[in-house]
Design a protein around this motif. Structure first.
Motif, PDB file in Angstrom:
ATOM      1  N   MET A   1       0.840  -1.177   0.000  1.00 30.32           N
ATOM      2  CA  MET A   1       0.000   0.000   0.000  1.00 30.32           C
ATOM      3  C   MET A   1       0.887   1.242   0.000  1.00 30.32           C
ATOM      4  N   GLY A   2       0.456   2.249  -0.704  1.00 29.96           N
ATOM      5  CA  GLY A   2       1.220   3.471  -0.814  1.00 29.96           C
ATOM      6  C   GLY A   2       0.857   4.505   0.232  1.00 29.96           C
ATOM      7  N   VAL A   3       1.728   5.505   0.340  1.00 31.02           N
ATOM      8  CA  VAL A   3       1.463   6.638   1.222  1.00 31.02           C
ATOM      9  C   VAL A   3       1.601   7.915   0.416  1.00 31.02           C
ATOM     10  N   GLY A   4       0.990   8.965   0.953  1.00 29.66           N
ATOM     11  CA  GLY A   4       1.079  10.266   0.321  1.00 29.66           C
ATOM     12  C   GLY A   4       1.116  11.343   1.389  1.00 29.66           C
ATOM     13  N   ILE A   5       1.376  12.561   0.955  1.00 24.58           N
ATOM     14  CA  ILE A   5       1.317  13.704   1.866  1.00 24.58           C
ATOM     15  C   ILE A   5       0.041  14.458   1.547  1.00 24.58           C
ATOM     16  N   LYS A   6      -0.761  14.701   2.586  1.00 19.93           N
ATOM     17  CA  LYS A   6      -2.069  15.331   2.414  1.00 19.93           C
ATOM     18  C   LYS A   6      -2.091  16.686   3.118  1.00 19.93           C
ATOM     19  N   VAL A   7      -2.542  17.691   2.375  1.00 24.36           N
ATOM     20  CA  VAL A   7      -2.782  19.024   2.919  1.00 24.36           C
ATOM     21  C   VAL A   7      -4.172  19.426   2.440  1.00 24.36           C
ATOM     22  N   GLY A   8      -5.068  19.655   3.369  1.00 21.49           N
ATOM     23  CA  GLY A   8      -6.439  19.941   2.979  1.00 21.49           C
ATOM     24  C   GLY A   8      -7.029  18.746   2.257  1.00 21.49           C
ATOM     25  N   SER A   9      -7.611  18.970   1.092  1.00 17.99           N
ATOM     26  CA  SER A   9      -8.212  17.872   0.327  1.00 17.99           C
ATOM     27  C   SER A   9      -7.271  17.304  -0.738  1.00 17.99           C
ATOM     28  N   ILE A  10      -6.044  17.815  -0.799  1.00 20.74           N
ATOM     29  CA  ILE A  10      -5.083  17.380  -1.824  1.00 20.74           C
ATOM     30  C   ILE A  10      -4.088  16.379  -1.232  1.00 20.74           C
ATOM     31  N   THR A  11      -3.939  15.247  -1.901  1.00 10.50           N
ATOM     32  CA  THR A  11      -2.952  14.246  -1.501  1.00 10.50           C
ATOM     33  C   THR A  11      -1.995  14.022  -2.664  1.00 10.50           C
ATOM     34  N   ASP A  12      -0.708  14.193  -2.406  1.00 15.38           N
ATOM     35  CA  ASP A  12       0.332  13.895  -3.391  1.00 15.38           C
ATOM     36  C   ASP A  12       0.945  12.547  -3.037  1.00 15.38           C
ATOM     37  N   GLU A  13       0.936  11.622  -3.999  1.00 16.93           N
ATOM     38  CA  GLU A  13       1.496  10.301  -3.770  1.00 16.93           C
ATOM     39  C   GLU A  13       3.000  10.384  -3.540  1.00 16.93           C
ATOM     40  N   ILE A  14       3.465   9.574  -2.602  1.00 21.34           N
ATOM     41  CA  ILE A  14       4.900   9.444  -2.341  1.00 21.34           C
ATOM     42  C   ILE A  14       5.398   8.126  -2.903  1.00 21.34           C
ATOM     43  N   GLY A  15       4.781   7.051  -2.511  1.00 23.96           N
ATOM     44  CA  GLY A  15       5.202   5.704  -2.909  1.00 23.96           C
ATOM     45  C   GLY A  15       4.864   4.750  -1.778  1.00 23.96           C
ATOM     46  N   THR A  16       5.592   3.657  -1.670  1.00 24.79           N
ATOM     47  CA  THR A  16       5.325   2.716  -0.589  1.00 24.79           C
ATOM     48  C   THR A  16       5.793   3.299   0.742  1.00 24.79           C
ATOM     49  N   SER A  17       5.280   2.748   1.820  1.00 26.23           N
ATOM     50  CA  SER A  17       5.738   3.195   3.139  1.00 26.23           C
ATOM     51  C   SER A  17       7.214   2.869   3.319  1.00 26.23           C
ATOM     52  N   ASP A  18       7.699   1.763   2.743  1.00 24.02           N
ATOM     53  CA  ASP A  18       9.132   1.428   2.798  1.00 24.02           C
ATOM     54  C   ASP A  18       9.972   2.496   2.099  1.00 24.02           C
ATOM     55  N   PHE A  19       9.470   3.031   1.000  1.00 22.90           N
ATOM     56  CA  PHE A  19      10.181   4.065   0.256  1.00 22.90           C
ATOM     57  C   PHE A  19      10.304   5.341   1.093  1.00 22.90           C
ATOM     58  N   PHE A  20       9.199   5.758   1.731  1.00 19.93           N
ATOM     59  CA  PHE A  20       9.252   6.954   2.573  1.00 19.93           C
ATOM     60  C   PHE A  20      10.168   6.715   3.776  1.00 19.93           C
ATOM     61  N   HIS A  21      10.113   5.516   4.337  1.00 22.80           N
ATOM     62  CA  HIS A  21      11.005   5.172   5.445  1.00 22.80           C
ATOM     63  C   HIS A  21      12.462   5.219   4.982  1.00 22.80           C
TER      64      HIS A  21
ATOM     65  N   GLU B   1       4.661  24.153   1.628  1.00 24.32           N
ATOM     66  CA  GLU B   1       4.378  25.550   1.271  1.00 24.32           C
ATOM     67  C   GLU B   1       2.879  25.790   1.277  1.00 24.32           C
ATOM     68  N   ASP B   2       2.127  24.827   0.751  1.00 26.48           N
ATOM     69  CA  ASP B   2       0.667  24.918   0.754  1.00 26.48           C
ATOM     70  C   ASP B   2       0.142  24.923   2.189  1.00 26.48           C
ATOM     71  N   ALA B   3       0.688  24.056   3.029  1.00 27.14           N
ATOM     72  CA  ALA B   3       0.269  24.003   4.434  1.00 27.14           C
ATOM     73  C   ALA B   3       0.532  25.334   5.129  1.00 27.14           C
ATOM     74  N   ALA B   4       1.707  25.911   4.890  1.00 24.34           N
ATOM     75  CA  ALA B   4       2.065  27.182   5.529  1.00 24.34           C
ATOM     76  C   ALA B   4       1.179  28.324   5.031  1.00 24.34           C
ATOM     77  N   SER B   5       0.995  28.417   3.718  1.00 23.41           N
ATOM     78  CA  SER B   5       0.245  29.556   3.169  1.00 23.41           C
ATOM     79  C   SER B   5      -1.252  29.465   3.450  1.00 23.41           C
ATOM     80  N   ASN B   6      -1.769  28.255   3.619  1.00 20.19           N
ATOM     81  CA  ASN B   6      -3.202  28.088   3.864  1.00 20.19           C
ATOM     82  C   ASN B   6      -3.522  27.713   5.312  1.00 20.19           C
ATOM     83  N   ASN B   7      -2.493  27.717   6.161  1.00 19.10           N
ATOM     84  CA  ASN B   7      -2.648  27.406   7.581  1.00 19.10           C
ATOM     85  C   ASN B   7      -3.394  26.081   7.794  1.00 19.10           C
ATOM     86  N   LYS B   8      -2.892  25.029   7.109  1.00 16.74           N
ATOM     87  CA  LYS B   8      -3.498  23.705   7.219  1.00 16.74           C
ATOM     88  C   LYS B   8      -2.422  22.700   7.631  1.00 16.74           C
ATOM     89  N   PRO B   9      -2.792  21.701   8.397  1.00 19.70           N
ATOM     90  CA  PRO B   9      -1.821  20.676   8.776  1.00 19.70           C
ATOM     91  C   PRO B   9      -1.464  19.804   7.567  1.00 19.70           C
TER      92      PRO B   9
END
Length: 138
Positions: free
Chosen positions: A1-21, A124-132
């Motif tokens: 299963m893959g992981v991504g980084i999510k800010v608001g309603s947008i998720t950018d795919e990263i890859g597998t959890s092993d890859f991010f690790h 940058e999106d998280a900072a400019s839109n004050n979202k986690p």
């Protein structure tokens, strides 16, 4: 299963959890002499564990820029696939593209984007839109 980084309603795919690790393992093993998250607490501590508050996004951006600069001085042979298991190697071994010239451009997401730049854009999106920002399964 893959992981991504999510800010608001947008998720950018990263890859597998092993890859991010592997990315985080490489950063810690090569750049943190005092252990995991000792220099980069927002990236390797908070974001890696799943979530980064919006008020920490600018600090995390500074960490990522420092990571990128320092990884650019390290050759791809310095890859650490799993900090807890130093014998573990990338699935492709040492068969990498000649375009990979340092650890700064070693990590490419499952969608073909530079991982560090993907993380920078999300933060940058998280900072400019004050979202986690959070690491989520996708």
């Amino acid at each position: 299963m893959g992981v991504g980084i999510k800010v608001g309603s947008i998720t950018d795919e990263i890859g597998t959890s092993d890859f991010f690790h592997a990315f985080c393992s490489t950063v810690s093993a090569n750049l943190e002499k005092n252990g995991w998250a000792s220099r980069f607490p927002n990236i390797l501590g908070k974001l890696y564990k799943g979530s980064l508050d919006a008020n920490l996004a600018n600090s995390a951006l500074s960490e990522l820029n420092q990571i990128k600069e320092e990884l650019s001085m390290l050759s791809p042979e310095k890859i650490v696939w799993d900090i807890e298991n130093s014998s573990k190697q990338p699935p492709w071994g040492s068969n990498i593209s000649p375009e990979i010239t340092s650890l700064a451009n070693y990590f490419v997401t499952s969608t073909g984007r530079d991982l560090i730049l993907t993380l920078i854009e999300a933060l940058e999106d998280a900072a400019s839109n004050n979202k986690p920002a959070s690491i989520v399964q996708c």
